[in-house]
Write an enzyme that holds these catalytic residues in place. Structure first.
Site, mmCIF file in Angstrom:
data_model
loop_
_atom_site.group_PDB
_atom_site.id
_atom_site.type_symbol
_atom_site.label_atom_id
_atom_site.label_comp_id
_atom_site.label_asym_id
_atom_site.label_seq_id
_atom_site.Cartn_x
_atom_site.Cartn_y
_atom_site.Cartn_z
ATOM 1 N N CYS A 2 0.832 -1.198 0.000
ATOM 2 C CA CYS A 2 0.000 0.000 0.000
ATOM 3 C C CYS A 2 0.871 1.254 0.000
ATOM 4 C CB CYS A 2 -0.870 0.018 1.233
ATOM 5 S SG CYS A 2 -1.844 -1.460 1.407
ATOM 6 N N ARG A 27 5.051 -0.493 -6.289
ATOM 7 C CA ARG A 27 5.054 -1.256 -5.048
ATOM 8 C C ARG A 27 3.995 -2.344 -5.054
ATOM 9 N NH1 ARG A 27 7.452 2.078 -0.765
ATOM 10 N NH2 ARG A 27 6.261 0.889 0.731
ATOM 11 N N TRP A 75 -3.252 -2.669 -1.417
ATOM 12 C CA TRP A 75 -2.969 -4.071 -1.739
ATOM 13 C C TRP A 75 -3.773 -4.875 -0.731
ATOM 14 C CZ3 TRP A 75 -0.403 -8.435 0.341
ATOM 15 C CH2 TRP A 75 0.022 -9.383 -0.596
ATOM 16 N N ASN A 101 -1.749 2.265 5.952
ATOM 17 C CA ASN A 101 -0.891 1.139 5.576
ATOM 18 C C ASN A 101 -0.665 0.326 6.827
ATOM 19 O OD1 ASN A 101 -0.645 2.232 3.077
ATOM 20 N ND2 ASN A 101 1.529 2.768 3.239
ATOM 21 N N GLY A 102 -0.741 -0.993 6.711
ATOM 22 C CA GLY A 102 -0.473 -1.838 7.875
ATOM 23 C C GLY A 102 -1.660 -2.699 8.218
ATOM 24 N N GLU A 477 17.623 -18.168 -7.477
ATOM 25 C CA GLU A 477 17.263 -16.806 -7.879
ATOM 26 C C GLU A 477 16.781 -16.787 -9.339
ATOM 27 O OE1 GLU A 477 16.495 -14.203 -6.657
ATOM 28 O OE2 GLU A 477 16.726 -12.677 -8.215
ATOM 29 N N LYS A 481 13.110 -15.496 -10.609
ATOM 30 C CA LYS A 481 12.909 -14.446 -11.615
ATOM 31 C C LYS A 481 11.913 -14.915 -12.667
ATOM 32 C CE LYS A 481 13.902 -11.762 -10.100
ATOM 33 N NZ LYS A 481 14.428 -11.638 -8.822
ATOM 34 N N GLU A 484 8.178 -15.597 -11.131
ATOM 35 C CA GLU A 484 7.375 -14.494 -10.573
ATOM 36 C C GLU A 484 6.822 -13.559 -11.631
ATOM 37 O OE1 GLU A 484 9.294 -11.475 -8.112
ATOM 38 O OE2 GLU A 484 11.213 -11.908 -9.053
ATOM 39 N N HIS A 500 16.818 -37.904 -6.634
ATOM 40 C CA HIS A 500 16.129 -38.340 -5.415
ATOM 41 C C HIS A 500 14.645 -38.024 -5.473
ATOM 42 C CE1 HIS A 500 19.935 -39.436 -3.678
ATOM 43 N NE2 HIS A 500 20.428 -38.247 -4.007
ATOM 44 N N LYS A 595 6.184 -4.677 -4.419
ATOM 45 C CA LYS A 595 7.623 -4.455 -4.400
ATOM 46 C C LYS A 595 8.170 -4.536 -2.981
ATOM 47 C CE LYS A 595 11.658 -3.373 -6.013
ATOM 48 N NZ LYS A 595 12.363 -4.515 -6.615
HETATM 49 O O1 M6R Z 1 13.058 -5.422 -0.012
HETATM 50 P P1 M6R Z 1 13.571 -6.794 0.283
HETATM 51 O O2 M6R Z 1 14.837 -7.119 -0.390
HETATM 52 O O3 M6R Z 1 13.643 -7.078 1.767
HETATM 53 O O4 M6R Z 1 12.442 -7.755 -0.291
HETATM 54 C C1 M6R Z 1 12.490 -9.133 -0.119
HETATM 55 C C2 M6R Z 1 11.678 -9.830 -1.178
HETATM 56 O O5 M6R Z 1 10.329 -9.473 -1.067
HETATM 57 C C3 M6R Z 1 12.173 -9.494 -2.580
HETATM 58 O O6 M6R Z 1 13.521 -9.796 -2.705
HETATM 59 C C4 M6R Z 1 11.378 -10.272 -3.637
HETATM 60 O O7 M6R Z 1 11.603 -11.631 -3.508
HETATM 61 C C5 M6R Z 1 11.802 -9.784 -5.013
HETATM 62 N N1 M6R Z 1 11.060 -8.623 -5.372
HETATM 63 C C6 M6R Z 1 11.631 -10.812 -6.057
HETATM 64 O O8 M6R Z 1 12.182 -10.391 -7.253
#
Ligand code: M6R
Length: 600
Positions: A2, A27, A75, A101-102, A477, A481, A484, A500, A595
């Site tokens: 948010c 975000r 959100w 927010n929260g 990672e 990518k 997501e 396994h 984000k």
């Molecule tokens: O802001 P942060 O690095 O703490 O965020 C952690 C994850 O939410 C973030 O790395 C997320 O996995 C990525 N946006 C994915 O690409």
């Protein structure tokens, strides 16, 4: 997640608020809303599901621009995505408008105790908060007292950034925060409140960071801040150093591509910041290295991409600094703390510095008295402020939800920090200069990865990334990518584990990408690739120059083996980008994701 913006005392509030919301779009959100007033009795209240552009169209049709207002991107947490649940939420008497927010943990209980005779129109915890303010005001309290009273009733674990307008005092913004960022923006032609300073850079670059427990009363020409003990406080302001262009896409179609391309520059920037002209380390105070040197074990805590960067960093701390290192997923560590060593030292890795899961761990370990360092891209964020020490990632604003340059920056800063504690055995500064050149060389070959994405991923529902050792960490990672943003179900796998169980998922045409940069296990990994190929997989090997063989899909330039993750991840980022583009999806804003994940 948010986002909050508010302005007062400006000639036209709507344009500032809409531009602010647009800057917060990255975000992640699913609805948006705005409340505007002009101090002369006129107002407008507009909400919409979907994009800010849809809200903007509705608001522009309405035509009212106001001189003060609050706006929000939501959100969904409590209640589905709907106009009723979007913020601002308003009180039943139409007097108060609130964005939040929260999460209010005890909202149901508060509703049962105080609001039995109020008909609620939304399913949100925020509506409970605004109805409470209205109830207390109706009982004779001032707005400030009613706002305070509502906040005092929230359960201890509740997180909030609140921004309130009372229609009877239309030029005053009431703001309060706990565990959720909120800043006051100062200018000669009106003041602002925002959850993210970059959202208000069209109005001002001067901000005050509110602290947990603060309540601010923001008028066009006056800002008053009270701390948790209700004492007036002077909080220092700071000037935001980013350029408005840093947050623009420029000529790029998507932020993600811009951010992938920026990694060479970011590498040079980090090296330039942490190494002096003669190669001496700088920018990491002795206080940090002394404290780390006292530790018998490091605990790296992070989420998502940052967690994956920690898995690479572990190798540097163990191999160069001789410090045993554990890497933990923040959301797990927060509620299942493992048995710690006698002298632990914590490192929090985060792009945003606001990730709620990591903040929960930092809170917990601070209560236990352990030292902590945050390495983050957003300095002045909660995690940087609340840890004992902080180091910047210097990647520049990362707007695309999929993290790219923050990942490489996290690996770089961990490598440099580990080298400050021990001995890499080679000239790290010189090697990083080479890394920057080679990142550039890989990003210059975009067509290769576009073609691989087209060959491998056009109709696929699933894919695999394999590796061993550091390549297994990068495979995680790489898989994140791809999945997501393209929604192709992708697993990152330590290749030795395949036999396994998981190898049974391989069928005719399953795309399998292998990252092959570690000499010790290169032969074994080639064997594993052969095993999946024999079962029908379409295989692509990305091998470092020293280990490459004919037929490999791409040869990665050679740098020191331990730094190869910095290069091996680039093809995966580009493949994810092009596979997503080919599916006609929004590369920068994947569904359901935010984000900055500010709720647990
Ligand atoms: O802001 P942060 O690095 O703490 O965020 C952690 C994850 O939410 C973030 O790395 C997320 O996995 C990525 N946006 C994915 O690409």
């Amino acid at each position: 997640m948010c986002g909050i913006v508010g302005v007062t005392g400006v000639s036209k509030a709507l344009p500032y608020l809409l531009q602010g919301l647009q800057k917060l779009e990255y975000r992640g959100y699913d609805s948006a809303g705005v409340y505007l007033t002009d101090g002369a009795g006129q107002d407008a209240f507009i909400k919409e599901k979907g994009r800010v552009s849809q809200l903007a169209a509705k608001a522009e049709k309405n035509g009212f621009e106001g001189t003060a207002g609050i706006a929000h991107t939501r959100w969904a947490t409590h209640g589905n995505v709907s106009i009723e649940n979007a913020h601002p939420q308003k009180s039943a008497d139409n007097r108060f408008y609130l964005v939040h927010n929260g999460v209010i943990e005890n909202y149901q209980e508060l509703k049962d105790i105080y609001l039995n005779n109020v008909t609620l129109v939304s399913q949100t915890d925020t509506e409970i908060a605004v109805q409470l303010v209205a109830k207390f005001a109706a009982e004779g309290m001032t707005t400030e007292a009613a706002f305070r009273k509502m906040i005092s009733l929230l359960a201890g674990n509740s997180a909030y950034g609140f921004l309130l307008i009372d229609q009877q005092e239309p030029e005053t913004l009431y703001a309060a925060k706990k565990k959720s960022p909120l800043l006051v923006g100062l200018s000669d032609h009106g003041n602002a409140v925002t959850s993210d300073a970059t959202a208000m850079i069209d109005l001002t670059k001067e901000f005050i960071d509110l602290q947990d427990g603060d309540l601010a009363i923001v008028k066009p020409d006056q800002v008053t801040i009270y701390d948790e003990q209700e004492q007036k406080v002077d909080r220092p302001s700071f000037t935001l150093t980013i350029d408005p262009e840093d947050t623009d896409k420029g000529a790029y179609p998507y932020y993600m591509l811009k951010e992938i391309d920026e990694q060479a520059v970011v590498t040079r920037k980090i090296a330039g910041h942490y190494f002096g002209e003669n190669g001496e380390l700088q920018g990491i105070g002795c206080a940090i290295t002394d404290k780390m040197a006292e530790a018998d074990r490091l605990y790296i805590v992070a989420a998502g991409t940052s967690y994956h960067a920690g898995l690479v960093g572990k190798r540097y701390f163990e191999q160069w600094a001789n410090l045993p290192t554990e890497v933990h997923i923040a959301s797990e560590f927060a509620y299942d703390q493992p048995k710690l060593s006698d002298k632990p030292f914590f490192i929090f890795l985060s792009q945003s510095g606001e990730t709620a899961d990591s903040r929960e761990v930092l809170d917990n370990i601070k209560k236990q008295g352990y030292p902590a360092l945050t390495i983050a891209n957003v300095m002045n964020s909660t995690l940087t402020r609340e840890a004992d020490f902080a180091l910047p990632l210097l990647a520049g604003p990362e707007i695309a939800v999929a993290s790219t340059k923050a990942y490489t920056a996290q690996i770089l800063v961990q490598a440099i920090l580990a080298s400050a504690l021990g001995e890499p055995g080679f000239d790290l500064k010189a090697e990083l200069a080479k890394v920057a050149v080679e990142i550039q060389a890989i990003t210059d070959e975009k067509e290769v990865f576009q073609q691989i994405a087209a060959d491998a991923l056009t109709d696929q529902r699933s894919a695999f990334y394999l590796g061993r050792g550091l390549d297994a960490a990068v495979a995680l990672e790489a898989a994140l990518k791809l999945k997501e943003i393209s929604y192709i179900q992708t697993e990152g796998f330590a290749a030795g584990e395949l036999k396994h169980g998981t190898i049974s998922l391989i069928e005719e045409g399953t795309p399998v990408f292998a990252l092959l940069t570690q000499s010790k296990t290169a032969g074994l990994l080639r064997g594993e690739v052969a095993q999946v190929a024999a079962r029908g997989a379409k295989t692509f090997i990305f091998a470092s120059k020293d280990l490459a063989k004919e037929g490999d899909a791409f040869v990665l330039p050679q740098v020191q083996e331990l730094l190869m993750p910095l290069l091996a991840v680039i093809p995966a980022q580009l493949i994810a980008y092009y596979a997503t583009l080919a599916r006609d999806l929004d590369v920068d804003r994947p569904r359901n994701l935010a984000k900055s994940v500010t709720v647990q």
